[in-house]
Write a protein that holds these residues in place. Sequence first.
Motif, mmCIF file in Angstrom:
data_model
loop_
_atom_site.group_PDB
_atom_site.id
_atom_site.type_symbol
_atom_site.label_atom_id
_atom_site.label_comp_id
_atom_site.label_asym_id
_atom_site.label_seq_id
_atom_site.Cartn_x
_atom_site.Cartn_y
_atom_site.Cartn_z
ATOM 1 N N THR A 87 -5.580 -21.528 -16.028
ATOM 2 C CA THR A 87 -6.443 -20.596 -16.758
ATOM 3 C C THR A 87 -6.916 -21.155 -18.095
ATOM 4 O OG1 THR A 87 -4.487 -19.550 -17.738
ATOM 5 C CG2 THR A 87 -5.338 -18.607 -15.681
ATOM 6 N N VAL A 88 -6.377 -22.309 -18.495
ATOM 7 C CA VAL A 88 -6.721 -22.902 -19.785
ATOM 8 C C VAL A 88 -7.335 -24.273 -19.553
ATOM 9 C CG1 VAL A 88 -5.813 -23.686 -22.018
ATOM 10 C CG2 VAL A 88 -4.827 -21.674 -20.903
ATOM 11 N N PRO A 89 -8.465 -24.594 -20.202
ATOM 12 C CA PRO A 89 -9.064 -25.930 -20.055
ATOM 13 C C PRO A 89 -8.116 -27.016 -20.555
ATOM 14 C CG PRO A 89 -10.632 -24.405 -21.034
ATOM 15 C CD PRO A 89 -9.300 -23.711 -21.029
ATOM 16 N N ALA A 90 -8.312 -28.214 -20.084
ATOM 17 C CA ALA A 90 -7.460 -29.339 -20.478
ATOM 18 C C ALA A 90 -7.533 -29.556 -21.983
ATOM 19 C CB ALA A 90 -7.893 -30.602 -19.748
ATOM 20 N N GLY A 91 -6.377 -29.822 -22.585
ATOM 21 C CA GLY A 91 -6.315 -30.139 -24.004
ATOM 22 C C GLY A 91 -6.183 -28.934 -24.906
ATOM 23 N N GLN A 92 -6.388 -27.734 -24.399
ATOM 24 C CA GLN A 92 -6.283 -26.548 -25.240
ATOM 25 C C GLN A 92 -4.858 -25.979 -25.183
ATOM 26 O OE1 GLN A 92 -9.298 -23.577 -24.844
ATOM 27 N NE2 GLN A 92 -10.986 -25.051 -24.772
ATOM 28 N N GLU A 93 -4.498 -25.346 -26.260
ATOM 29 C CA GLU A 93 -3.139 -24.818 -26.357
ATOM 30 C C GLU A 93 -2.939 -23.650 -25.402
ATOM 31 O OE1 GLU A 93 -0.065 -23.054 -29.759
ATOM 32 O OE2 GLU A 93 -1.868 -24.198 -30.344
ATOM 33 N N ILE A 94 -1.806 -23.671 -24.714
ATOM 34 C CA ILE A 94 -1.458 -22.602 -23.785
ATOM 35 C C ILE A 94 -0.835 -21.460 -24.574
ATOM 36 C CG2 ILE A 94 -0.051 -21.974 -21.783
ATOM 37 C CD1 ILE A 94 -0.158 -24.896 -20.921
ATOM 38 N N PRO A 95 -1.363 -20.249 -24.444
ATOM 39 C CA PRO A 95 -0.776 -19.123 -25.196
ATOM 40 C C PRO A 95 0.688 -18.934 -24.850
ATOM 41 C CG PRO A 95 -2.891 -18.517 -24.215
ATOM 42 C CD PRO A 95 -2.515 -19.848 -23.641
ATOM 43 N N ALA A 96 1.479 -18.701 -25.870
ATOM 44 C CA ALA A 96 2.911 -18.489 -25.645
ATOM 45 C C ALA A 96 3.121 -17.189 -24.898
ATOM 46 C CB ALA A 96 3.649 -18.446 -26.978
ATOM 47 N N PRO A 97 4.030 -17.166 -23.935
ATOM 48 C CA PRO A 97 4.294 -15.911 -23.206
ATOM 49 C C PRO A 97 4.901 -14.869 -24.127
ATOM 50 C CG PRO A 97 5.926 -17.587 -22.655
ATOM 51 C CD PRO A 97 4.881 -18.268 -23.482
ATOM 52 N N THR A 98 4.547 -13.647 -23.879
ATOM 53 C CA THR A 98 5.103 -12.549 -24.676
ATOM 54 C C THR A 98 6.579 -12.377 -24.346
ATOM 55 O OG1 THR A 98 4.511 -10.939 -22.976
ATOM 56 C CG2 THR A 98 2.874 -11.369 -24.701
ATOM 57 N N PRO A 99 7.369 -11.876 -25.289
ATOM 58 C CA PRO A 99 8.811 -11.705 -25.013
ATOM 59 C C PRO A 99 9.078 -10.872 -23.763
ATOM 60 C CG PRO A 99 8.343 -11.391 -27.345
ATOM 61 C CD PRO A 99 7.013 -11.502 -26.653
ATOM 62 N N ALA A 100 8.193 -9.900 -23.483
ATOM 63 C CA ALA A 100 8.407 -9.048 -22.308
ATOM 64 C C ALA A 100 8.143 -9.784 -21.014
ATOM 65 C CB ALA A 100 7.502 -7.814 -22.394
ATOM 66 N N ALA A 101 7.379 -10.900 -21.097
ATOM 67 C CA ALA A 101 6.987 -11.613 -19.883
ATOM 68 C C ALA A 101 8.049 -12.576 -19.406
ATOM 69 C CB ALA A 101 5.672 -12.357 -20.122
ATOM 70 N N THR A 102 8.991 -12.904 -20.285
ATOM 71 C CA THR A 102 10.000 -13.878 -19.877
ATOM 72 C C THR A 102 11.314 -13.581 -20.582
ATOM 73 O OG1 THR A 102 10.593 -16.226 -19.856
ATOM 74 C CG2 THR A 102 9.201 -15.492 -21.687
ATOM 75 N N ASP A 103 12.412 -13.887 -19.920
ATOM 76 C CA ASP A 103 13.728 -13.746 -20.537
ATOM 77 C C ASP A 103 14.244 -15.078 -21.047
ATOM 78 O OD1 ASP A 103 13.754 -11.051 -19.929
ATOM 79 O OD2 ASP A 103 14.613 -11.396 -17.929
ATOM 80 N N ALA A 104 13.462 -16.143 -20.783
ATOM 81 C CA ALA A 104 13.894 -17.478 -21.187
ATOM 82 C C ALA A 104 13.737 -17.634 -22.692
ATOM 83 C CB ALA A 104 13.066 -18.536 -20.469
ATOM 84 N N PRO A 105 14.636 -18.342 -23.353
ATOM 85 C CA PRO A 105 14.494 -18.571 -24.791
ATOM 86 C C PRO A 105 13.322 -19.489 -25.077
ATOM 87 C CG PRO A 105 16.328 -19.855 -23.912
ATOM 88 C CD PRO A 105 15.878 -18.944 -22.813
ATOM 89 N N SER A 106 12.709 -19.343 -26.230
ATOM 90 C CA SER A 106 11.558 -20.170 -26.598
ATOM 91 C C SER A 106 11.981 -21.612 -26.782
ATOM 92 C CB SER A 106 10.937 -19.643 -27.894
ATOM 93 O OG SER A 106 9.913 -20.510 -28.330
ATOM 94 N N ALA A 107 11.199 -22.530 -26.214
ATOM 95 C CA ALA A 107 11.520 -23.958 -26.311
ATOM 96 C C ALA A 107 11.099 -24.522 -27.660
ATOM 97 C CB ALA A 107 10.831 -24.730 -25.180
ATOM 98 N N GLY A 108 10.221 -23.824 -28.359
ATOM 99 C CA GLY A 108 9.767 -24.307 -29.657
ATOM 100 C C GLY A 108 8.671 -25.334 -29.503
ATOM 101 N N GLY A 109 7.706 -25.318 -30.433
ATOM 102 C CA GLY A 109 6.622 -26.277 -30.385
ATOM 103 C C GLY A 109 5.504 -25.805 -29.482
ATOM 104 N N ALA A 110 4.299 -26.249 -29.846
ATOM 105 C CA ALA A 110 3.118 -25.851 -29.067
ATOM 106 C C ALA A 110 3.089 -26.565 -27.723
ATOM 107 C CB ALA A 110 1.857 -26.166 -29.861
ATOM 108 N N GLN A 111 2.485 -25.922 -26.739
ATOM 109 C CA GLN A 111 2.282 -26.501 -25.409
ATOM 110 C C GLN A 111 0.790 -26.470 -25.090
ATOM 111 O OE1 GLN A 111 4.641 -27.837 -23.150
ATOM 112 N NE2 GLN A 111 5.948 -27.778 -24.966
ATOM 113 N N CYS A 112 0.259 -27.604 -24.681
ATOM 114 C CA CYS A 112 -1.155 -27.688 -24.326
ATOM 115 C C CYS A 112 -1.307 -27.947 -22.836
ATOM 116 C CB CYS A 112 -1.848 -28.793 -25.123
ATOM 117 S SG CYS A 112 -1.979 -28.448 -26.897
ATOM 118 N N GLN A 113 -2.498 -27.656 -22.321
ATOM 119 C CA GLN A 113 -2.773 -27.846 -20.898
ATOM 120 C C GLN A 113 -3.019 -29.325 -20.612
ATOM 121 O OE1 GLN A 113 -2.895 -25.510 -18.110
ATOM 122 N NE2 GLN A 113 -2.676 -27.566 -17.320
#
Length: 380
Positions: A87-113
């Motif tokens: 859903t995100v073009p290459a090179g653009q930052e992937i929006p962080a999942p909302t806390p309600a969307a995942t129970d996994a702890p945040s890995a920290g740092g930005a993630q790009c496509q």
Amino acid sequence: MLDPIVRFFQRAFAALGRGIGLLVAWLVWPFMAAHGWYSGRSWIIKGPLLALLVLFVGLYGYFFWQTQVWSRFDPDFVEEYRLTERTVPAGQEIPAPTPAATDAPSAGGAQCQSSAIVDVVADLTDVNVNQNAWISSMLLYRLGLFGIDWDHTPFLDNKASFQRGVNQAVRRTSVELVDTLARVRGTSGINNDLQDARNNLQFDEYSWYFGLSPFGPKTPTPSYYRAAIDSFRKFNTDLAACRSTFDSRADNLVQFVDRIANDLGSTSAILRERSENYNGGWFDTRADDRYWFAYGQLYGYYAVLSAAGADFSQVIRERNLAPLWAETLSQFRSALRIQPAIISNGREDGWIMPTHLATMGFYILRVRSNLVEVRSVLDR
């Protein structure tokens, strides 16, 4: 009254039988003579000769197997990437999942496509040199058939031509990645990993471990292409961590599509020249390598453009290009359905031998026409 006719056919068949017998004797005589000479020698001579014969048979058996078995050949392999789920073009930052969307702890740092194009060219090269043997640099391919280049025979060269066609698409894409796609408006520095990949992919397609020009040992072609795979993977790892750049702007897509259209236009001209000037039908020994090179090129570009649809998804959506882009990919897939067992280069108005080169040229022109239309829409 029938006796003369019967005698005629008797004489004809007798002459035919003598002719076949002489032909068989001529073919068998060298082996019989060699057997007679070999049986009279000691094992000091027999042993090395037998070892050479076993090595010769083994090498040719391996060569035959590698040229006839096409591992991971699947025109629909792009479905494995699930490109529509990006859903995100290459090179653009992937929006962080909302806390309600995942129970996994945040890995920290930005993630790009990461780039689907880079994934595809790395995988295409991997299939060429790791999951299959790179035929063009194999020793027996270099030696040819009794000194005749395999490309000038109707045998055992189809896979090599297909691989070189795929590699042509990968090479062209690597150039565009270095020069435009992985730079910000052409003014930022060149990515070193992509530069290394491009340089390695430009290496001679026919190099074995030893060469005559220049004379001496060499690094074989597959080693360079494997290094290119590693460079592509490293770039995408950095891109996913937002440490690299992929500029998914409309003008970059315009230039990329234009380069591919020009490359296919050159191949179309090669097919046209062969189709018009050499009408040997099933006996044109160069028709098969011309055909399978073009097929491999379409195979590679089909995957690359499928991936580009994901990497430039925002541009395609904003320019309302989705139907035209899908139609272009459909034209590629239609061309890839044509897989004749024997390639024929007959006359276009002939009725016995088909003209597969003209058919492939027609599909390439259809694809190119769609790409030109895509470019036109993007240019508005």
